[in-house]
Design a protein around this motif. Structure first.
Motif, mmCIF file in Angstrom:
data_model
loop_
_atom_site.group_PDB
_atom_site.id
_atom_site.type_symbol
_atom_site.label_atom_id
_atom_site.label_comp_id
_atom_site.label_asym_id
_atom_site.label_seq_id
_atom_site.Cartn_x
_atom_site.Cartn_y
_atom_site.Cartn_z
ATOM 1 N N ALA A 262 0.812 -1.211 0.005
ATOM 2 C CA ALA A 262 0.237 -0.145 0.346
ATOM 3 C C ALA A 262 0.882 1.263 0.094
ATOM 4 C CB ALA A 262 -0.977 -0.052 1.402
ATOM 5 N N THR A 263 1.818 0.970 0.898
ATOM 6 C CA THR A 263 2.991 2.439 0.744
ATOM 7 C C THR A 263 3.500 2.674 -0.630
ATOM 8 O OG1 THR A 263 3.200 2.179 3.290
ATOM 9 C CG2 THR A 263 4.957 3.292 1.888
ATOM 10 N N TYR A 264 3.958 1.405 -1.098
ATOM 11 C CA TYR A 264 4.392 1.639 -2.492
ATOM 12 C C TYR A 264 3.628 2.136 -3.488
ATOM 13 C CZ TYR A 264 6.370 0.048 -6.779
ATOM 14 O OH TYR A 264 7.072 -0.058 -8.226
ATOM 15 N N VAL A 265 2.450 1.593 -3.521
ATOM 16 C CA VAL A 265 1.366 2.061 -4.592
ATOM 17 C C VAL A 265 1.098 3.526 -4.400
ATOM 18 C CG1 VAL A 265 -0.911 1.638 -5.015
ATOM 19 C CG2 VAL A 265 0.405 -0.325 -4.783
ATOM 20 N N LYS A 266 0.863 3.881 -2.972
ATOM 21 C CA LYS A 266 0.861 5.364 -2.811
ATOM 22 C C LYS A 266 1.696 6.215 -3.436
ATOM 23 C CE LYS A 266 -0.824 8.622 0.411
ATOM 24 N NZ LYS A 266 -1.035 8.891 1.950
ATOM 25 N N ALA A 267 3.216 5.610 -3.236
ATOM 26 C CA ALA A 267 4.400 6.500 -3.589
ATOM 27 C C ALA A 267 4.388 6.680 -5.193
ATOM 28 C CB ALA A 267 5.663 5.842 -2.966
ATOM 29 N N GLN A 268 3.806 5.494 -5.940
ATOM 30 C CA GLN A 268 3.816 5.560 -7.306
ATOM 31 C C GLN A 268 2.681 6.367 -8.022
ATOM 32 O OE1 GLN A 268 6.545 4.113 -9.143
ATOM 33 N NE2 GLN A 268 7.588 3.796 -6.864
ATOM 34 N N GLY A 269 1.722 6.763 -7.029
ATOM 35 C CA GLY A 269 0.577 7.333 -7.642
ATOM 36 C C GLY A 269 -0.265 6.544 -8.273
ATOM 37 N N ILE A 270 -0.261 5.348 -8.083
ATOM 38 C CA ILE A 270 -1.131 4.441 -8.811
ATOM 39 C C ILE A 270 -2.345 3.828 -7.755
ATOM 40 C CG2 ILE A 270 0.314 3.548 -10.482
ATOM 41 C CD1 ILE A 270 0.923 1.199 -8.823
ATOM 42 N N GLN A 271 -2.432 4.362 -6.695
ATOM 43 C CA GLN A 271 -3.531 3.965 -5.669
ATOM 44 C C GLN A 271 -5.059 3.706 -6.335
ATOM 45 O OE1 GLN A 271 -1.839 6.733 -5.615
ATOM 46 N NE2 GLN A 271 -3.080 8.428 -4.610
ATOM 47 N N GLU A 272 -5.329 4.480 -7.431
ATOM 48 C CA GLU A 272 -6.761 4.441 -7.837
ATOM 49 C C GLU A 272 -6.641 3.199 -8.918
ATOM 50 O OE1 GLU A 272 -9.472 6.304 -6.982
ATOM 51 O OE2 GLU A 272 -7.932 7.194 -5.663
ATOM 52 N N LYS A 273 -5.731 2.605 -8.928
ATOM 53 C CA LYS A 273 -5.868 1.506 -9.928
ATOM 54 C C LYS A 273 -5.541 0.030 -9.205
ATOM 55 C CE LYS A 273 -3.966 3.960 -14.021
ATOM 56 N NZ LYS A 273 -2.736 4.118 -14.887
ATOM 57 N N VAL A 274 -5.136 0.182 -8.032
ATOM 58 C CA VAL A 274 -4.640 -1.379 -7.207
ATOM 59 C C VAL A 274 -5.697 -1.408 -6.158
ATOM 60 C CG1 VAL A 274 -2.634 -2.295 -6.065
ATOM 61 C CG2 VAL A 274 -2.399 -0.865 -8.195
ATOM 62 N N LEU A 275 -6.128 -2.607 -5.965
ATOM 63 C CA LEU A 275 -6.949 -2.834 -4.891
ATOM 64 C C LEU A 275 -6.284 -4.002 -4.123
ATOM 65 C CD1 LEU A 275 -10.266 -3.279 -7.141
ATOM 66 C CD2 LEU A 275 -9.660 -1.263 -5.459
ATOM 67 N N ILE A 276 -6.153 -3.712 -2.799
ATOM 68 C CA ILE A 276 -5.607 -4.879 -1.970
ATOM 69 C C ILE A 276 -6.603 -5.275 -0.889
ATOM 70 C CG2 ILE A 276 -3.494 -5.054 -0.388
ATOM 71 C CD1 ILE A 276 -2.166 -2.552 -1.565
ATOM 72 N N PRO A 277 -7.384 -6.110 -1.084
ATOM 73 C CA PRO A 277 -8.449 -6.541 -0.117
ATOM 74 C C PRO A 277 -7.826 -7.157 1.145
ATOM 75 C CG PRO A 277 -8.346 -8.028 -2.160
ATOM 76 C CD PRO A 277 -7.353 -6.983 -2.248
ATOM 77 N N LEU A 278 -8.486 -7.326 2.214
ATOM 78 C CA LEU A 278 -8.251 -7.953 3.576
ATOM 79 C C LEU A 278 -8.708 -9.201 3.338
ATOM 80 C CD1 LEU A 278 -9.141 -4.931 6.146
ATOM 81 C CD2 LEU A 278 -6.991 -5.470 5.035
ATOM 82 N N ASP A 279 -8.290 -10.182 4.155
ATOM 83 C CA ASP A 279 -8.788 -11.467 4.332
ATOM 84 C C ASP A 279 -10.440 -11.273 4.522
ATOM 85 O OD1 ASP A 279 -6.490 -12.535 3.879
ATOM 86 O OD2 ASP A 279 -6.219 -13.123 6.043
ATOM 87 N N GLY A 280 -11.369 -11.894 3.647
ATOM 88 C CA GLY A 280 -12.650 -12.036 3.791
ATOM 89 C C GLY A 280 -13.487 -10.914 2.984
ATOM 90 N N GLU A 281 -12.598 -10.069 2.619
ATOM 91 C CA GLU A 281 -13.258 -8.786 1.912
ATOM 92 C C GLU A 281 -13.796 -9.181 0.566
ATOM 93 O OE1 GLU A 281 -12.406 -4.082 1.022
ATOM 94 O OE2 GLU A 281 -10.943 -5.338 2.020
ATOM 95 N N THR A 282 -14.792 -8.602 -0.186
ATOM 96 C CA THR A 282 -15.367 -8.976 -1.456
ATOM 97 C C THR A 282 -15.266 -7.475 -2.176
ATOM 98 O OG1 THR A 282 -16.850 -10.571 -0.782
ATOM 99 C CG2 THR A 282 -17.476 -9.620 -2.781
ATOM 100 N N LEU A 283 -14.723 -7.624 -3.274
ATOM 101 C CA LEU A 283 -14.685 -6.431 -4.363
ATOM 102 C C LEU A 283 -15.705 -6.906 -5.255
ATOM 103 C CD1 LEU A 283 -11.003 -6.195 -5.009
ATOM 104 C CD2 LEU A 283 -12.016 -5.182 -3.129
ATOM 105 N N SER A 284 -16.771 -6.003 -5.683
ATOM 106 C CA SER A 284 -17.700 -5.878 -6.693
ATOM 107 C C SER A 284 -17.409 -4.869 -7.954
ATOM 108 C CB SER A 284 -18.965 -5.558 -6.190
ATOM 109 O OG SER A 284 -19.306 -6.327 -4.825
ATOM 110 N N PHE A 285 -17.433 -5.629 -9.049
ATOM 111 C CA PHE A 285 -17.216 -5.044 -10.136
ATOM 112 C C PHE A 285 -18.450 -4.940 -11.247
ATOM 113 C CE2 PHE A 285 -13.245 -6.969 -8.855
ATOM 114 C CZ PHE A 285 -12.426 -5.917 -8.729
#
Length: 285
Positions: A262-285
């Motif tokens: 997450a720290t790396y993704v933010k530093a690269q400015g790609i946080q709007e493109k990368v999703l890092i779900p927690l255990d049990g979390e559901t992403l819906s598209f």
């Protein structure tokens, strides 16, 4: 979730139950733990690489980073029965313990359709009592087209060592396609290889699921799967895709944590493109 892209997806908790209408029109990708992912797609639900053991059930993997730690490092976020609810088929990218363990084998119905990469894995899983084990190349299952993709579970240097080559073995990825739905590319346990580039170019996936824990084995600086730089590379190779990063924080030889990514993704400015779900979390598209 550590990172979200609110314009492209939403998240739900395990307690929020989808309706049948939702199931038809929305793709759900649930990170269970490690590389275990539940994908509900075009009225069909797939469970990928089930590992159901409780925390500390197995010894650490020998000759790997932090082998003194017992696996898995964390418990499942829910009971195996809840994970298996609604599952129509299981996909096993390869038979390493952290992708297909004895507890999962005991819990999953022996008549469940199971997709594997080759005859060797088919023979192993048939010997475990499963009745419907299918080798995946390209096939349609309940309206979903599944296509096997290739990669390599480590560097060329590693595969020049016969012992290490035998341990690492082969692993596949899978592309999911259905009319009216996002194309999903689950890369599996591979480093970034020409095969990954070729898959992205051929299928133009909308969602790319990467195993990004940067797993290390003794004697090598390079990883046997992807890491943070590969996450960035995916955003450049597929700028319109959502990148879902999994396979972290649960097995001893993972050297990259969610927090570090997450720290790396933010530093690269790609946080709007990368999703890092927690255990049990559901992403819906």
């Amino acid at each position: 979730m550590l990172l979200t892209a609110a314009t492209v997806c939403t998240t739900t908790t395990q307690a929020e139950h989808r309706t049948e209408r939702d199931r038809s029109n929305v793709t759900h990708v649930q990170e269970i733990r490690n590389a275990t992912v539940k994908i509900s797609y075009a009225d069909t639900t797939f469970l990928v690489d089930p590992m159901f053991a409780p925390k500390g059930f197995y010894e650490g993997f020998t000759d790997t980073y932090r082998s003194f730690l017992r696996n898995p490092l964390v418990d499942l976020p829910m009971q195996p029965s809840a994970i298996l609810e609604g599952v129509d088929a299981v996909i096993i990218t390869h038979t390493h313990l952290d992708h297909w363990d004895g507890v999962a084998q005991d819990m999953i119905s022996k008549t469940m359709p199971i997709f594997v990469q080759n005859q060797q894995d088919q023979k192993v899983i048939l010997s475990q009592g499963f009745k419907d084990v299918r080798i995946l190349e390209q096939t349609e299952f309940q309206g979903v087209t599944l296509t096997k993709t290739n990669g390599q579970h480590g560097t060329d240097e590693m595969y020049q060592n016969p012992k290490i080559k035998m341990v690492l073995g082969e692993a596949m990825g899978v592309v999911f396609e259905a009319k009216g739905h996002e194309t999903i590319y689950l890369a599996g346990d591979t480093i970034w290889r020409p095969e990954v580039d070729e898959t992205i170019e051929k299928f133009n996936p909308d969602v790319i699921i990467l195993n990004t824990g940067n797993a290390l084995i003794d004697g090598f600086k390079a990883s046997i799967i992807m890491g943070k730089e590969d996450t960035y590379r995916a955003t450049q190779k597929a700028p319109d895709a959502k990148i879902v990063a999994v396979h972290m924080d649960a097995i001893n030889h993972m050297s990259l944590t969610r927090k570090q990514l997450a720290t790396y993704v933010k530093a690269q400015g790609i946080q709007e493109k990368v999703l890092i779900p927690l255990d049990g979390e559901t992403l819906s598209f």
